[in-house]
Design a protein around this motif. Structure first.
Motif, mmCIF file in Angstrom:
data_model
loop_
_atom_site.group_PDB
_atom_site.id
_atom_site.type_symbol
_atom_site.label_atom_id
_atom_site.label_comp_id
_atom_site.label_asym_id
_atom_site.label_seq_id
_atom_site.Cartn_x
_atom_site.Cartn_y
_atom_site.Cartn_z
ATOM 1 N N ASP A 34 -90.857 17.443 -27.168
ATOM 2 C CA ASP A 34 -89.535 16.865 -27.431
ATOM 3 C C ASP A 34 -89.400 15.627 -26.556
ATOM 4 O O ASP A 34 -89.301 15.709 -25.337
ATOM 5 C CB ASP A 34 -88.448 17.885 -27.096
ATOM 6 N N LYS A 35 -89.414 14.466 -27.193
ATOM 7 C CA LYS A 35 -89.422 13.215 -26.441
ATOM 8 C C LYS A 35 -88.068 12.865 -25.825
ATOM 9 O O LYS A 35 -87.959 11.902 -25.074
ATOM 10 C CB LYS A 35 -89.897 12.077 -27.349
ATOM 11 N N THR A 36 -87.053 13.663 -26.130
ATOM 12 C CA THR A 36 -85.725 13.396 -25.560
ATOM 13 C C THR A 36 -85.508 14.142 -24.253
ATOM 14 O O THR A 36 -84.484 13.967 -23.605
ATOM 15 C CB THR A 36 -84.620 13.807 -26.555
ATOM 16 N N THR A 37 -86.464 14.982 -23.885
ATOM 17 C CA THR A 37 -86.314 15.767 -22.656
ATOM 18 C C THR A 37 -87.337 15.323 -21.618
ATOM 19 O O THR A 37 -88.229 14.515 -21.893
ATOM 20 C CB THR A 37 -86.507 17.269 -22.943
ATOM 21 N N ASP A 38 -87.216 15.871 -20.411
ATOM 22 C CA ASP A 38 -88.139 15.549 -19.321
ATOM 23 C C ASP A 38 -89.471 16.258 -19.573
ATOM 24 O O ASP A 38 -89.534 17.487 -19.630
ATOM 25 C CB ASP A 38 -87.542 16.000 -17.994
ATOM 26 N N VAL B 54 -98.699 15.280 -21.904
ATOM 27 C CA VAL B 54 -98.039 13.981 -21.870
ATOM 28 C C VAL B 54 -98.963 12.933 -21.243
ATOM 29 O O VAL B 54 -99.869 13.269 -20.480
ATOM 30 C CB VAL B 54 -96.704 14.061 -21.081
ATOM 31 N N GLY B 55 -98.751 11.674 -21.582
ATOM 32 C CA GLY B 55 -99.514 10.600 -20.944
ATOM 33 C C GLY B 55 -100.982 10.597 -21.310
ATOM 34 O O GLY B 55 -101.347 10.710 -22.478
ATOM 35 N N ILE B 56 -101.840 10.449 -20.299
ATOM 36 C CA ILE B 56 -103.289 10.339 -20.492
ATOM 37 C C ILE B 56 -104.002 11.420 -19.689
ATOM 38 O O ILE B 56 -103.706 11.615 -18.513
ATOM 39 C CB ILE B 56 -103.805 8.956 -20.035
#
Length: 495
Positions: free
Chosen positions: A420-424, A431-433
């Protein structure tokens, strides 16, 4: 057969949709997983008997092995490819996820974009164009046999380096391939189910003709190509052939989850793909060697372009039927290995703006605009291209398999994978790399490509996929031991 694969719930699917994920990227429900052993058995059969593969076998006959050893080397190569496809397909069949999501689990949400772009856009689109061009040459011969005046259309006029008849032939063949790609896996299943029996009938007939033309099977298997190189030990020649066959399958093998996501079960895709590759290549190995050598003996010249052999036949119905089947096998190859993965990867890059069908159309247009006939002006273009693909995608495949089986231990957290891209998401492992995946891949790619510039490493140039895969595989496991990526809980897969 009992199915122990993860079953996605409607509640989870709706949750992922609310997070902005396109339906084409979502895990497949069990009701949507309709490919069984028979489907996977026929899936790759049509992809083996294509024009570039026959050209490759012609090259293998010059390496110094006897014809029977070339047959055995191809069968052994098929076993290796089958294991690779089956293992790398487990993530897709177990969780119903496509390649772009499988790649995210390995490289991270941001990190997946570069290897995904290289496989789904650069490799797939360029190879789609090249395959279209080789197929269009068969179509050009076929049309020329039926309508000789067609070959004289436009006279000497060239359009960006291609004749008017060549451009028309390419456009027709390109359009057919794009249409098959738009239909996706369902259309492809029907297509390959019809094509597979035709392959055995037509190429079996060609093999019988070749045996008669050569004066018997003994003459074929005792044949030796002139100017063969015998200085390389046979075991290394076997490895060269295995590496070449793996390079052909490097792209579809990396993105095989796009097909295994539709599997009824992991067991079904593994059995089906193993049978498809081993049986298909065993038949192809025998047929290709017999046809190429038989044709060479019949016409008194070492002719490794199977289209040139067919073009010399004086039986028009046989020419038409054989060329038509070659065209169909090229379409099957192009759909499974190129246009379908390209469509999914373009979708993954812009999931809110593009769906699968739009991705296929974009990929198709780009493959036309790059003018693949210009890329084919050099006779070794296909081999240079495949070698480059092997150098890049071999390491990617090595990292993908090492990560899924040893780091993840075949357990993925779909809730975090479809974040969920709206949360932390700072605690999300996807996430990321993924640092370790990137380091292992980049170092392995640099090692492979360095053979072109560092004389002492030039010997690895004939084994780029194998070197890249195993080096990246081992290096990733070492890095994961030294600096393990933080893991969180995983979804249950025992439903």
């Amino acid at each position: 057969m009992e199915n122990h694969d993860f079953q996605i719930s409607d509640e989870d699917l709706n949750n992922f949709r609310e997070r902005g994920y396109n339906d084409d990227l979502l895990p497949k429900r069990q009701s949507e997983r309709n490919m069984g052993i028979r489907n996977y058995f026929t899936l790759w059969m049509g992809s083996i008997h294509n024009i570039p593969n026959y050209a490759a076998v012609g090259g293998f006959l010059f390496l110094g092995l006897s014809p029977i050893n070339v047959v055995f080397a191809l069968i052994l190569s098929a076993v290796v490819v089958a294991v690779f496809l089956s293992l790398n397909g487990v993530a897709g069949s177990k969780y119903g996820i496509p390649f772009s999501i499988h790649l995210r689990s390995t490289y991270g949400a941001l990190g997946a974009k570069l290897p995904g772009f290289l496989r789904g856009c650069v490799a797939a689109i360029a190879w789609f164009g090249l395959q279209n061009y080789t197929g269009s040459q068969a179509l050009l011969i076929l049309i020329g046999k039926l309508w000789p005046g067609f070959l004289r259309l436009g006279g000497e006029t060239k359009f960006f380096g291609i004749s008017i008849p060549g451009l028309i032939s390419f456009t027709i063949f390109w359009a057919i391939n794009v249409l098959i790609g738009l239909g996706g896996g369902k259309i492809l299943n029907r297509f390959t189910a019809i094509l597979s029996p035709l392959i055995y009938i037509v190429f079996g007939g060609m093999a019988i003709w070749a045996v008669n033309a050569a004066g018997g099977i003994g003459a074929i298997f005792s044949y030796r190509a002139v100017e063969t190189s015998s200085s390389v030990p046979p075991v290394l020649i076997y490895l060269m052939i295995i590496n070449s066959v793996l390079a052909v399958w490097a792209a579809p093998g990396a993105s095989v989850a796009d097909f295994t996501q539709n599997a009824k079960s992991t067991k079904a895709q593994m059995i089906g793909q193993m049978l498809s590759m081993v049986v298909g290549y065993a038949i192809f190995a025998l047929f290709s060697v017999v046809i190429l050598i038989g044709g060479s003996i019949r016409y008194g010249t070492q002719e490794w372009n199977v289209l040139n052999i067919i073009e010399q036949w004086d039986n028009l119905p046989a020419v038409i039927l054989t060329m038509a089947v070659f065209l169909l096998t090229t379409i099957s190859t192009n759909a499974t290995g190129n246009i379908i993965p390209a469509g999914y990867q373009i979708l993954a890059l812009l999931p809110k703006k593009i769906n699968y069908r739009k991705g296929v159309i974009i990929a198709g247009i780009i493959s036309f605009v790059i003018m693949p006939w210009k890329l084919m002006e050099r006779s070794d273009s296909i081999y240079v291209f495949l070698n480059a693909i092997g150098a890049i995608l071999g390491p990617v495949a090595g990292v993908m398999i090492a990560h899924f089986f040893f780091s993840e231990k075949q357990e993925l957290d779909l809730n975090q994978l479809y974040m969920d891209k709206t949360t932390d998401n700072t605690e999300n492992p996807y996430v990321g790399i993924n640092r370790n995946s990137y380091i292992a891949t980049i170092i392995a790619v640099v090692l492979c490509l360095s053979g072109q510039f560092i004389p002492v490493l030039s010997g690895i140039s004939d084994y780029l996929w194998l070197v890249g895969f195993f080096f990246a595989f081992v290096l990733y496991l070492i890095l994961d031991k030294l600096w393990p990526v933080k893991r969180t809980g995983v979804t249950s897969n025992k439903k």
